[in-house]
Design a protein around this motif. Structure first.
Motif, PDB file in Angstrom:
ATOM      1  N   GLY A  16       0.788  -1.229   0.000  1.00 34.60           N
ATOM      2  CA  GLY A  16       0.000   0.000   0.000  1.00 34.60           C
ATOM      3  C   GLY A  16       0.818   1.276   0.000  1.00 34.60           C
ATOM      4  O   GLY A  16       0.262   2.367  -0.085  1.00 34.60           O
ATOM      5  N   ALA A  17       2.147   1.172   0.070  1.00 34.63           N
ATOM      6  CA  ALA A  17       2.989   2.372   0.091  1.00 34.63           C
ATOM      7  C   ALA A  17       3.070   3.043  -1.278  1.00 34.63           C
ATOM      8  O   ALA A  17       3.419   4.213  -1.377  1.00 34.63           O
ATOM      9  CB  ALA A  17       4.394   2.034   0.592  1.00 34.63           C
ATOM     10  N   GLY A  18       2.758   2.290  -2.337  1.00 38.07           N
ATOM     11  CA  GLY A  18       2.784   2.854  -3.684  1.00 38.07           C
ATOM     12  C   GLY A  18       3.961   2.375  -4.519  1.00 38.07           C
ATOM     13  O   GLY A  18       4.287   2.991  -5.535  1.00 38.07           O
ATOM     14  N   LYS A  19       4.585   1.283  -4.111  1.00 33.03           N
ATOM     15  CA  LYS A  19       5.782   0.814  -4.807  1.00 33.03           C
ATOM     16  C   LYS A  19       5.534   0.550  -6.290  1.00 33.03           C
ATOM     17  O   LYS A  19       6.342   0.949  -7.122  1.00 33.03           O
ATOM     18  CB  LYS A  19       6.338  -0.441  -4.131  1.00 33.03           C
ATOM     19  CG  LYS A  19       6.755  -0.232  -2.687  1.00 33.03           C
ATOM     20  CD  LYS A  19       7.296  -1.495  -2.057  1.00 33.03           C
ATOM     21  CE  LYS A  19       6.361  -2.669  -2.060  1.00 33.03           C
ATOM     22  NZ  LYS A  19       5.201  -2.561  -1.162  1.00 33.03           N
ATOM     23  N   SER A  20       4.437  -0.106  -6.611  1.00 32.67           N
ATOM     24  CA  SER A  20       4.153  -0.415  -8.019  1.00 32.67           C
ATOM     25  C   SER A  20       3.694   0.820  -8.786  1.00 32.67           C
ATOM     26  O   SER A  20       4.208   1.098  -9.872  1.00 32.67           O
ATOM     27  CB  SER A  20       3.099  -1.518  -8.131  1.00 32.67           C
ATOM     28  OG  SER A  20       3.624  -2.725  -7.630  1.00 32.67           O
ATOM     29  N   PHE A  34      10.338  -0.824 -16.251  1.00 28.74           N
ATOM     30  CA  PHE A  34       9.725  -1.054 -14.943  1.00 28.74           C
ATOM     31  C   PHE A  34       9.558  -2.551 -14.778  1.00 28.74           C
ATOM     32  O   PHE A  34       9.010  -3.228 -15.649  1.00 28.74           O
ATOM     33  CB  PHE A  34       8.355  -0.376 -14.829  1.00 28.74           C
ATOM     34  CG  PHE A  34       7.628  -0.770 -13.576  1.00 28.74           C
ATOM     35  CD1 PHE A  34       8.035  -0.282 -12.341  1.00 28.74           C
ATOM     36  CD2 PHE A  34       6.565  -1.667 -13.617  1.00 28.74           C
ATOM     37  CE1 PHE A  34       7.393  -0.665 -11.179  1.00 28.74           C
ATOM     38  CE2 PHE A  34       5.907  -2.047 -12.455  1.00 28.74           C
ATOM     39  CZ  PHE A  34       6.327  -1.538 -11.226  1.00 28.74           C
ATOM     40  N   LEU A  35      10.049  -3.064 -13.661  1.00 26.80           N
ATOM     41  CA  LEU A  35       9.943  -4.482 -13.349  1.00 26.80           C
ATOM     42  C   LEU A  35       9.279  -4.634 -11.991  1.00 26.80           C
ATOM     43  O   LEU A  35       9.503  -3.808 -11.101  1.00 26.80           O
ATOM     44  CB  LEU A  35      11.337  -5.122 -13.330  1.00 26.80           C
ATOM     45  CG  LEU A  35      12.178  -4.927 -14.595  1.00 26.80           C
ATOM     46  CD1 LEU A  35      13.602  -5.381 -14.372  1.00 26.80           C
ATOM     47  CD2 LEU A  35      11.539  -5.659 -15.767  1.00 26.80           C
ATOM     48  N   ASP A  36       8.473  -5.653 -11.832  1.00 29.79           N
ATOM     49  CA  ASP A  36       7.783  -5.897 -10.575  1.00 29.79           C
ATOM     50  C   ASP A  36       8.011  -7.349 -10.194  1.00 29.79           C
ATOM     51  O   ASP A  36       7.626  -8.253 -10.945  1.00 29.79           O
ATOM     52  CB  ASP A  36       6.287  -5.604 -10.752  1.00 29.79           C
ATOM     53  CG  ASP A  36       5.505  -5.704  -9.459  1.00 29.79           C
ATOM     54  OD1 ASP A  36       5.538  -6.789  -8.830  1.00 29.79           O
ATOM     55  OD2 ASP A  36       4.858  -4.724  -9.084  1.00 29.79           O
ATOM     56  N   SER A  37       8.654  -7.582  -9.063  1.00 38.17           N
ATOM     57  CA  SER A  37       8.995  -8.956  -8.688  1.00 38.17           C
ATOM     58  C   SER A  37       7.743  -9.808  -8.509  1.00 38.17           C
ATOM     59  O   SER A  37       7.732 -10.984  -8.912  1.00 38.17           O
ATOM     60  CB  SER A  37       9.874  -8.987  -7.432  1.00 38.17           C
ATOM     61  OG  SER A  37       9.227  -8.404  -6.325  1.00 38.17           O
ATOM     62  N   LEU A  80      12.648  -1.267 -10.080  1.00 38.50           N
ATOM     63  CA  LEU A  80      12.154  -2.565  -9.632  1.00 38.50           C
ATOM     64  C   LEU A  80      11.283  -2.383  -8.397  1.00 38.50           C
ATOM     65  O   LEU A  80      11.740  -1.864  -7.387  1.00 38.50           O
ATOM     66  CB  LEU A  80      13.326  -3.497  -9.310  1.00 38.50           C
ATOM     67  CG  LEU A  80      12.995  -4.832  -8.623  1.00 38.50           C
ATOM     68  CD1 LEU A  80      12.046  -5.672  -9.458  1.00 38.50           C
ATOM     69  CD2 LEU A  80      14.293  -5.585  -8.328  1.00 38.50           C
ATOM     70  N   SER A  81      10.037  -2.797  -8.508  1.00 35.77           N
ATOM     71  CA  SER A  81       9.133  -2.801  -7.364  1.00 35.77           C
ATOM     72  C   SER A  81       9.175  -4.190  -6.741  1.00 35.77           C
ATOM     73  O   SER A  81       9.080  -5.193  -7.451  1.00 35.77           O
ATOM     74  CB  SER A  81       7.711  -2.473  -7.819  1.00 35.77           C
ATOM     75  OG  SER A  81       6.809  -2.607  -6.741  1.00 35.77           O
TER      76      SER A  81
END
Length: 183
Positions: A16-20, A34-37, A80-81
């Motif tokens: 919920g912090a907004g990383k993505s 942009f990469l999201d693990s 990277l998120s």
């Protein structure tokens, strides 16, 4: 002036912090992938993170997550998120600090709760008292998140664009990560 990203910028912090959302906007602004693990894990497993947790357990998920983060960091400059628990693992922190820079999106518990309370995609909050669980997770994790090299505070009034601008402002303090060049 153009901004040049020299190494991976890794978004860390609570769910919920907004990383993505901020990470995606940041990558667009900086002209890097942009990469999201979590997205990478879901694609490889052909199921959601929540389903992986349910079927295989958190330990299995965290091992796959560490493998994915190592692979994504090796791709070079990017944003990277990571999942909320990724930075808690020493192996991930060490690799992030070695190959990139960690940016903690720090948000208070009320803002986090406002953002996650209606989402069913958070496996760790599938408890009888999800807000109490969120508070316990926050209290257990905040000391580890504080190990991030850079911190950007989230505020309820900030848009994604505002947060992205704040992240860029903080990244500019690290010329080894983000440099301004003449075009």
């Amino acid at each position: 002036m153009a901004l040049v990203v020299k190494k991976p910028v890794v978004m860390v912090g609570m769910m919920g912090a907004g990383k993505s959302a901020v990470g995606r906007a940041l990558a667009t602004r900086l002209g890097v992938p942009f990469l999201d693990s979590d997205d990478e894990i879901e694609a490889a497993a052909a199921m959601t993170v929540a389903e992986v947790f349910e079927r295989d357990g958190e330990a299995f998920f965290r091992n796959r997550e560490a493998e994915v983060i190592a692979r994504l960091l090796a791709t070079g400059p990017c944003v990277l998120s990571t999942g909320g628990g990724a930075y808690l693992r020493a192996e991930n922190r060490d690799r992030i600090h070695e190959l990139g820079v960690a940016v903690w999106l720090r948000a208070d518990i009320e803002l986090l709760w406002e953002r996650v309370r209606h989402k069913s995609t958070r496996p760790l909050l599938r408890t009888p008292d999800p807000k109490g669980t969120l508070i316990k997770l926050y209290e257990a994790r905040v000391g580890t998140y504080a190990k991030a090299e850079l911190v950007v505070d989230a505020h309820p009034g900030y848009s994604i664009a505002n947060m992205t601008a704040q992240v860029i402002r903080v990244l500019k303090t690290r010329p080894d990560v983000l440099a301004e060049t003449e075009e």
